[in-house]
Scaffold this motif. Structure first.
Motif, PDB file in Angstrom:
ATOM      1  N   TRP A  79     -66.920 -22.391-112.083  1.00 20.40           N
ATOM      2  CA  TRP A  79     -66.655 -23.751-111.648  1.00 20.40           C
ATOM      3  C   TRP A  79     -67.884 -24.456-111.102  1.00 20.40           C
ATOM      4  N   GLY A  80     -68.983 -23.761-110.915  1.00 19.75           N
ATOM      5  CA  GLY A  80     -70.148 -24.375-110.297  1.00 19.75           C
ATOM      6  C   GLY A  80     -70.793 -25.428-111.183  1.00 19.75           C
ATOM      7  N   CYS A  81     -71.037 -26.617-110.652  1.00 24.55           N
ATOM      8  CA  CYS A  81     -71.687 -27.680-111.412  1.00 24.55           C
ATOM      9  C   CYS A  81     -73.197 -27.490-111.356  1.00 24.55           C
ATOM     10  N   PRO A  82     -73.867 -27.323-112.502  1.00 27.47           N
ATOM     11  CA  PRO A  82     -75.317 -27.097-112.491  1.00 27.47           C
ATOM     12  C   PRO A  82     -76.113 -28.286-111.985  1.00 27.47           C
ATOM     13  N   ALA A  83     -75.509 -29.485-111.975  1.00 27.45           N
ATOM     14  CA  ALA A  83     -76.216 -30.679-111.505  1.00 27.45           C
ATOM     15  C   ALA A  83     -76.010 -30.916-110.015  1.00 27.45           C
ATOM     16  N   PHE A  84     -75.249 -30.037-109.351  1.00 25.56           N
ATOM     17  CA  PHE A  84     -74.937 -30.232-107.934  1.00 25.56           C
ATOM     18  C   PHE A  84     -76.128 -29.792-107.090  1.00 25.56           C
ATOM     19  N   GLN A  85     -76.688 -30.713-106.340  1.00 27.88           N
ATOM     20  CA  GLN A  85     -77.834 -30.417-105.490  1.00 27.88           C
ATOM     21  C   GLN A  85     -77.579 -30.959-104.090  1.00 27.88           C
ATOM     22  N   LYS A  86     -78.188 -30.284-103.110  1.00 33.58           N
ATOM     23  CA  LYS A  86     -78.128 -30.839-101.761  1.00 33.58           C
ATOM     24  C   LYS A  86     -79.000 -32.087-101.703  1.00 33.58           C
ATOM     25  N   TYR A  87     -78.581 -33.059-100.924  1.00 37.26           N
ATOM     26  CA  TYR A  87     -79.288 -34.318-100.866  1.00 37.26           C
ATOM     27  C   TYR A  87     -80.329 -34.321 -99.752  1.00 37.26           C
ATOM     28  N   PRO A  88     -81.299 -35.203 -99.830  1.00 37.92           N
ATOM     29  CA  PRO A  88     -82.359 -35.232 -98.821  1.00 37.92           C
ATOM     30  C   PRO A  88     -81.837 -35.589 -97.441  1.00 37.92           C
ATOM     31  N   ASP A  89     -82.470 -35.004 -96.441  1.00 37.44           N
ATOM     32  CA  ASP A  89     -82.209 -35.352 -95.047  1.00 37.44           C
ATOM     33  C   ASP A  89     -80.834 -34.960 -94.536  1.00 37.44           C
ATOM     34  N   ASN A  90     -80.111 -34.066 -95.269  1.00 37.44           N
ATOM     35  CA  ASN A  90     -78.820 -33.685 -94.689  1.00 37.44           C
ATOM     36  C   ASN A  90     -79.021 -32.763 -93.491  1.00 37.44           C
ATOM     37  N   GLY A  91     -80.081 -31.961 -93.528  1.00 35.24           N
ATOM     38  CA  GLY A  91     -80.494 -31.227 -92.344  1.00 35.24           C
ATOM     39  C   GLY A  91     -79.578 -30.111 -91.902  1.00 35.24           C
ATOM     40  N   ILE A  92     -78.516 -29.815 -92.650  1.00 37.23           N
ATOM     41  CA  ILE A  92     -77.585 -28.772 -92.212  1.00 37.23           C
ATOM     42  C   ILE A  92     -77.342 -27.821 -93.371  1.00 37.23           C
ATOM     43  N   ARG A  93     -78.208 -26.847 -93.521  1.00 39.36           N
ATOM     44  CA  ARG A  93     -78.102 -25.904 -94.632  1.00 39.36           C
ATOM     45  C   ARG A  93     -76.848 -25.050 -94.515  1.00 39.36           C
ATOM     46  N   ALA A  94     -76.435 -24.784 -93.280  1.00 39.18           N
ATOM     47  CA  ALA A  94     -75.296 -23.883 -93.073  1.00 39.18           C
ATOM     48  C   ALA A  94     -73.994 -24.451 -93.601  1.00 39.18           C
ATOM     49  N   GLU A  95     -73.953 -25.752 -93.863  1.00 35.08           N
ATOM     50  CA  GLU A  95     -72.706 -26.340 -94.319  1.00 35.08           C
ATOM     51  C   GLU A  95     -72.392 -26.009 -95.772  1.00 35.08           C
ATOM     52  N   TRP A  96     -73.367 -25.535 -96.539  1.00 31.56           N
ATOM     53  CA  TRP A  96     -73.144 -25.262 -97.948  1.00 31.56           C
ATOM     54  C   TRP A  96     -72.636 -23.841 -98.103  1.00 31.56           C
ATOM     55  N   GLN A  97     -71.375 -23.715 -98.374  1.00 32.66           N
ATOM     56  CA  GLN A  97     -70.674 -22.442 -98.422  1.00 32.66           C
ATOM     57  C   GLN A  97     -70.004 -22.285 -99.784  1.00 32.66           C
ATOM     58  N   PRO A  98     -69.378 -21.137-100.049  1.00 35.37           N
ATOM     59  CA  PRO A  98     -68.708 -20.955-101.349  1.00 35.37           C
ATOM     60  C   PRO A  98     -67.717 -22.042-101.727  1.00 35.37           C
ATOM     61  N   GLY A  99     -67.113 -22.711-100.775  1.00 36.68           N
ATOM     62  CA  GLY A  99     -66.179 -23.773-101.103  1.00 36.68           C
ATOM     63  C   GLY A  99     -66.840 -24.985-101.735  1.00 36.68           C
ATOM     64  N   PHE A 100     -68.155 -25.105-101.555  1.00 40.41           N
ATOM     65  CA  PHE A 100     -68.886 -26.231-102.131  1.00 40.41           C
ATOM     66  C   PHE A 100     -69.427 -25.823-103.496  1.00 40.41           C
ATOM     67  N   VAL A 101     -68.717 -26.149-104.548  1.00 40.42           N
ATOM     68  CA  VAL A 101     -69.168 -25.783-105.891  1.00 40.42           C
ATOM     69  C   VAL A 101     -69.585 -27.005-106.700  1.00 40.42           C
ATOM     70  N   GLY A 102     -69.489 -28.182-106.102  1.00 45.19           N
ATOM     71  CA  GLY A 102     -69.857 -29.387-106.811  1.00 45.19           C
ATOM     72  C   GLY A 102     -68.671 -30.125-107.396  1.00 45.19           C
ATOM     73  N   TYR A 103     -67.533 -29.442-107.469  1.00 49.66           N
ATOM     74  CA  TYR A 103     -66.290 -30.071-107.917  1.00 49.66           C
ATOM     75  C   TYR A 103     -65.255 -29.928-106.803  1.00 49.66           C
ATOM     76  N   SER A 104     -64.313 -30.842-106.773  1.00 51.07           N
ATOM     77  CA  SER A 104     -63.205 -30.707-105.830  1.00 51.07           C
ATOM     78  C   SER A 104     -61.887 -30.951-106.538  1.00 51.07           C
ATOM     79  N   TRP A 105     -60.840 -30.369-105.979  1.00 49.08           N
ATOM     80  CA  TRP A 105     -59.483 -30.394-106.514  1.00 49.08           C
ATOM     81  C   TRP A 105     -58.685 -31.467-105.799  1.00 49.08           C
ATOM     82  N   ASN A 106     -57.876 -32.199-106.544  1.00 50.26           N
ATOM     83  CA  ASN A 106     -57.034 -33.234-105.948  1.00 50.26           C
ATOM     84  C   ASN A 106     -55.706 -32.631-105.495  1.00 50.26           C
ATOM     85  N   PRO A 107     -55.522 -32.466-104.198  1.00 48.21           N
ATOM     86  CA  PRO A 107     -54.280 -31.863-103.706  1.00 48.21           C
ATOM     87  C   PRO A 107     -53.305 -32.888-103.147  1.00 48.21           C
ATOM     88  N   HIS A 108     -53.301 -34.097-103.695  1.00 43.91           N
ATOM     89  CA  HIS A 108     -52.478 -35.177-103.149  1.00 43.91           C
ATOM     90  C   HIS A 108     -51.542 -35.749-104.212  1.00 43.91           C
TER      91      HIS A 108
END
Length: 265
Positions: A79-108
């Protein structure tokens, strides 16, 4: 339909319990110190873990048995999107975890053109006693005693040609927050920090990655996570609709139409 997430990776300060979930012979959301490599993990089971068995023999869709390495996860999970990159100046590397694959599911599935009321973040059935629901009916609580399996049926996702299932996203959940009646869409966040995800009712943000295949506008601010300017850049992001067709959108308003089923509000 699979849930957005099953199990909770945090510990309840009152009970100390964790909402464990068993999938692929792996126990998800085990407390630190009790994890057995290849058999349990401190993380939750996400929607892509539930679907992984249909496309790969790897447990949960990744060669990393403990779901802890973001680099390994994005390289091996289908499921990982190869174009998914962290953006400049976010400053929080720890926030990128396995749940962040570049895609999200609509649960609504309960959003309609008239539900919820204008300006309201999301429908009332996504709450129970002020507890956030990890969509598809899994109560978001750390107390295993109140963990429920009330998953939605696919038939509850109406208007499949207009409702998104998956899209390019920088968050865990695919959602669009209510916008003002003026239709002025706020700038995209640089990142999504844990305090934002902890807000009652979800992130309270719009998690679509509008510039995934385009060009990001200049950074407007880096305060409180920061955000891009509302103008400039090049909007280009993918939406997979429930009926199976994919659209490369160049309009930020489509994010609201395919989740909230209307724009504005």
């Amino acid at each position: 339909m699979p849930p957005w997430r099953a199990g909770r990776p945090t510990t309840n300060v009152n009970s100390g319990a964790r909402a464990k979930y068993h999938l692929y012979d792996i126990t998800f959301s085990m407390p630190p110190g009790s994890v057995v490599p290849g058999e349990s993990t401190v993380d939750a089971a996400y929607w892509f873990n539930f679907l992984a068995k249909y496309v790969t023999k790897a447990k949960g869709g990744t060669a990393d048995p403990d779901f802890q390495s973001q680099a390994t996860f994005q390289e091996t999970v289908v499921w990982g999107c190869p174009a998914f990159q962290k953006y400049p100046d976010n400053g929080i590397r720890a926030e990128w975890q396995p749940g962040f694959v570049g895609y999200s599911w609509n649960p609504h599935p309960s959003f309609t053109a008239t539900n919820p009321a204008a300006g309201v973040r999301r429908p009332a059935d996504t709450f129970r006693n002020n507890e956030q629901i990890d969509r598809c009916g899994v109560i978001s609580t750390d107390d295993f005693a109140t963990f429920q399996n009330r998953w939605f049926r696919i038939t509850q996702y109406t208007r499949p040609a207009e409702r998104a299932l998956i899209a390019d996203s920088v968050g865990w959940i695919l959602e669009a927050n209510a916008v003002p009646a003026s239709g002025a869409i706020p700038g995209q966040k640089l990142h999504y920090a844990r305090p934002e995800f902890a807000n009652p009712g979800g992130t309270g943000q719009t998690t679509f990655d509008w510039y995934r295949h385009g060009r990001v506008p200049p950074v407007e601010s880096t305060v409180n996570g920061g955000y891009f300017r509302s103008e400039g850049g090049k909007v280009s992001y993918n939406i997979l609709y429930l009926d199976g067709h994919v659209v490369r959108s160049i309009d930020r308003r489509d994010a609201y139409r395919c989740t909230r089923m209307r724009f504005p509000q």
